[in-house]
Design a protein around this motif. Structure first.
Motif, short mmCIF file in Angstrom:
data_model
loop_
_atom_site.label_atom_id
_atom_site.label_comp_id
_atom_site.label_asym_id
_atom_site.label_seq_id
_atom_site.Cartn_x
_atom_site.Cartn_y
_atom_site.Cartn_z
N TYR A 244 42.75 -18.04 -36.88
CA TYR A 244 42.04 -17.82 -35.78
C TYR A 244 43.04 -17.66 -34.15
N ARG A 245 42.94 -16.93 -33.90
CA ARG A 245 44.56 -17.12 -32.74
C ARG A 245 43.41 -16.40 -31.34
N GLY A 246 43.64 -17.17 -30.10
CA GLY A 246 42.64 -17.16 -28.62
C GLY A 246 43.09 -18.73 -28.13
N LEU A 247 42.05 -18.59 -27.51
CA LEU A 247 41.63 -19.56 -26.83
C LEU A 247 40.71 -20.54 -27.57
N PHE A 248 40.22 -21.60 -27.72
CA PHE A 248 39.61 -22.66 -28.14
C PHE A 248 39.13 -23.56 -27.33
N GLY A 249 38.45 -24.69 -26.91
CA GLY A 249 37.61 -25.38 -25.81
C GLY A 249 37.21 -26.54 -26.59
N ASN B 170 34.21 -25.13 -28.21
CA ASN B 170 34.29 -23.77 -27.51
C ASN B 170 35.18 -22.18 -28.14
N CYS B 171 34.35 -21.71 -29.37
CA CYS B 171 35.68 -21.04 -30.26
C CYS B 171 35.79 -18.97 -29.02
N ARG B 172 35.99 -19.21 -27.81
CA ARG B 172 35.78 -18.23 -27.04
C ARG B 172 36.60 -19.24 -25.54
N LEU C 64 51.30 -17.61 -16.56
CA LEU C 64 50.72 -16.15 -16.95
C LEU C 64 49.19 -17.73 -17.19
N PRO C 65 48.12 -16.63 -16.78
CA PRO C 65 46.60 -17.25 -16.74
C PRO C 65 46.25 -17.57 -18.25
N SER C 66 45.57 -18.13 -18.48
CA SER C 66 45.44 -18.12 -19.51
C SER C 66 44.17 -17.66 -20.77
N ALA C 67 43.41 -16.09 -19.27
CA ALA C 67 42.39 -15.82 -19.42
C ALA C 67 43.60 -14.43 -20.88
N LEU C 68 44.46 -14.23 -19.28
CA LEU C 68 45.26 -13.08 -20.04
C LEU C 68 45.92 -13.58 -21.12
N ARG C 69 46.21 -14.38 -21.35
CA ARG C 69 46.94 -15.00 -22.81
C ARG C 69 45.63 -14.76 -23.99
#
Length: 488
Positions: free
Chosen positions: A301-306, A322-324, A342-347
């Motif tokens: 898995y890669r990217g943000l999750f909550g 919440n995997c998004r 650097l905003p997390s959304a861009l990351r």
């Protein structure tokens, strides 16, 4: 490795970006940094957003003049269908308007390259529709299929398998109140396997509470013991190189009295409130979130999750993932932009494309709050509504102070109103009337009750609306008109 906002936005602006989500607000960090050119949404953008951010918004709500519970999937699909009709009728010309252009006019995407900057995963029917419009869509590599992330029942079992604490639960094919009360106590929570933002989550205290759940169906259900405590969400970023970083926590507002939301429905978040919660429980939530992130990283898995927790005494019980990007990610991004981080959304988007990002995120509490206020009556048409933007409360009225798009425009005593329906829009029961954004808390630290200031703001927001019954539907209460707000 990308470490600065300038470098990240330059990389993402190399190809015009497209994104899809329920409401444009959720994409604010990507919009502020100029990374998006085309946005597909259910609800329309607030006035001034297209000019401020140089993006075109294609929304369903302004075209239909209805705010209801249309899902993201159905809403975006309908927008794309109307765009296709417009291209056939208008030959690809663009005659859009600011707050959410008429999706029935053409957009001229044929032969144009667009990069998907995903808030959520691209649905196959969206991709098919974009292909039919002639757009050349660049997408990030496909994430590995992880069934444990989609089904709440499988997810809860997986969470325990990686060594984190969860509430007591059971998966049941039949909702037997007597038996469930014996096992879980006087109150328990029933959840459908799928659902987000509180949809499909029900608090049960008596037999009658099960009737609407049974009517909808969707079992077998996940049943959990009800745990009293503050609901806390922790953002986690899994980098392209497998590095896991735990970000700022926030108190989730899901049980606030007075905002028109049933139990479990997402009503906002508070990034300052965690400072008032038990430090040991909060630390344990961070440790558990990191452990889950490392387990997800091992699965690819890669990217943000909550990670959603409930803090019970000194314990942190993990409810679900919440995997998004989430409904609080945009507000976290406002804090990060204010700190030149650097905003997390861009990351998140960069990591999905395989571009590792660097920099350790801050985890301290910070003044950033959003509160969703919902319509509580029957179906109505909006006859009058407050304007969006920067406001200040004076003598019980919200006074307009200028343009405002999010937290960055807020002073210490201000608030920004967002996501307001325009006059002429038909509202269905339970839909958002608006969102209040401020630097000060609007609820108690556990997120269950409005503060005095929060109560006055909610009352002033509601008082700014006038409604008229929708012909052919049942009448509903119409609030009294109030004097127009005056500039401060």
């Amino acid at each position: 490795m990308i470490t600065s906002c300038d470098e990240a936005s330059a990389r993402l602006r190399a190809v015009p970006g497209l994104s899809c989500c329920a409401r444009p607000l959720f994409l604010l960090p990507l919009l502020r940094t100029g990374c998006l050119s085309e946005v597909l949404t259910v609800e329309g953008a607030d006035a001034g957003w297209a000019g401020e951010f140089g993006a075109r918004f294609h929304a369903l709500e302004p075209y239909r003049a209805v705010r209801d519970h249309t899902s993201l999937g159905a809403g975006v699909h309908e927008v794309l269908r109307r765009i296709a009709e417009g291209d056939r009728t208008h030959g690809g010309t663009d005659s859009g308007t600011d707050g959410g252009r008429d999706p029935g006019t053409g957009v001229g995407w044929r032969g144009r390259e667009l990069a998907l900057l995903p808030y959520t995963a691209m649905k196959p029917e969206w991709r098919t529709a974009l292909d039919a419009l002639g757009a050349r869509l660049a997408e990030p590599p496909v994430q590995p299929a992880l069934p444990v992330l989609g089904d709440k029942r499988a997810q809860r079992a997986w969470l325990r398998s990686v060594g984190v604490l969860t509430p007591r639960d059971a998966v049941v094919p039949v909702l037997d109140h007597r038996e469930l009360r014996r096992r879980f106590g006087e109150r328990y929570v029933v959840q459908t396997p799928l659902g987000s933002s509180g949809k499909g989550t029900h608090l049960v205290a008596e037999e009658a509470d099960l009737a609407p759940i049974r009517r909808v169906g969707g079992g077998p259900w996940l049943v959990s013991g009800y745990v009293e405590g503050a609901a806390v969400n922790v953002h986690v970023l899994v980098s392209a190189d497998g590095t896991v970083r735990v970000l700022r926590p926030s108190v989730q507002l899901t049980r606030v009295e007075g905002v028109g939301a049933p139990f479990g429905t997402y009503s906002g978040c508070d990034f300052a409130a965690p400072a008032l919660l038990p430090a040991r429980a909060l630390s344990r939530a961070g440790v558990a979130a990191r452990r889950v992130g490392e387990s997800l990283a091992a699965l690819g898995y890669r990217g943000l999750f909550g990670a959603d927790f409930v803090l019970a005494g000194e314990e942190a019980l993990l409810l679900e993932l919440n995997c998004r990007m989430q409904g609080s990610t945009w507000l976290l991004g406002e804090l990060e932009l204010a700190e030149d981080a650097l905003p997390s959304a861009l990351r998140h988007v960069l990591e999905l494309y395989g571009h590792a990002t660097g920099g350790e995120p801050r985890t301290d509490a910070a003044g950033a709050v959003q509160l969703v206020v919902r319509h509580t009556g029957g179906p109505v048409r909006v006859a009058g509504a407050p304007g969006g933007g920067l406001h200040r409360l004076k003598d019980g009225l919200l006074q307009y102070c200028g343009a405002g798009f999010g937290l960055l425009e807020c002073g210490p005593d201000d608030c920004v109103l967002l996501q307001l329906p325009v006059p002429g829009t038909v509202l269905h029961p339970g839909v958002p009337l608006g969102r209040i954004v401020a630097r000060y808390s609007l609820t108690t630290a556990d997120g269950t009750a409005l503060t005095e200031q929060g109560r006055r703001l909610v009352e002033a927001l509601r008082a700014g609306f006038t409604f008229e019954p929708v012909e052919g539907l049942l009448p509903c209460a119409v609030p009294s008109a109030v004097p127009s707000a005056v500039p401060c």
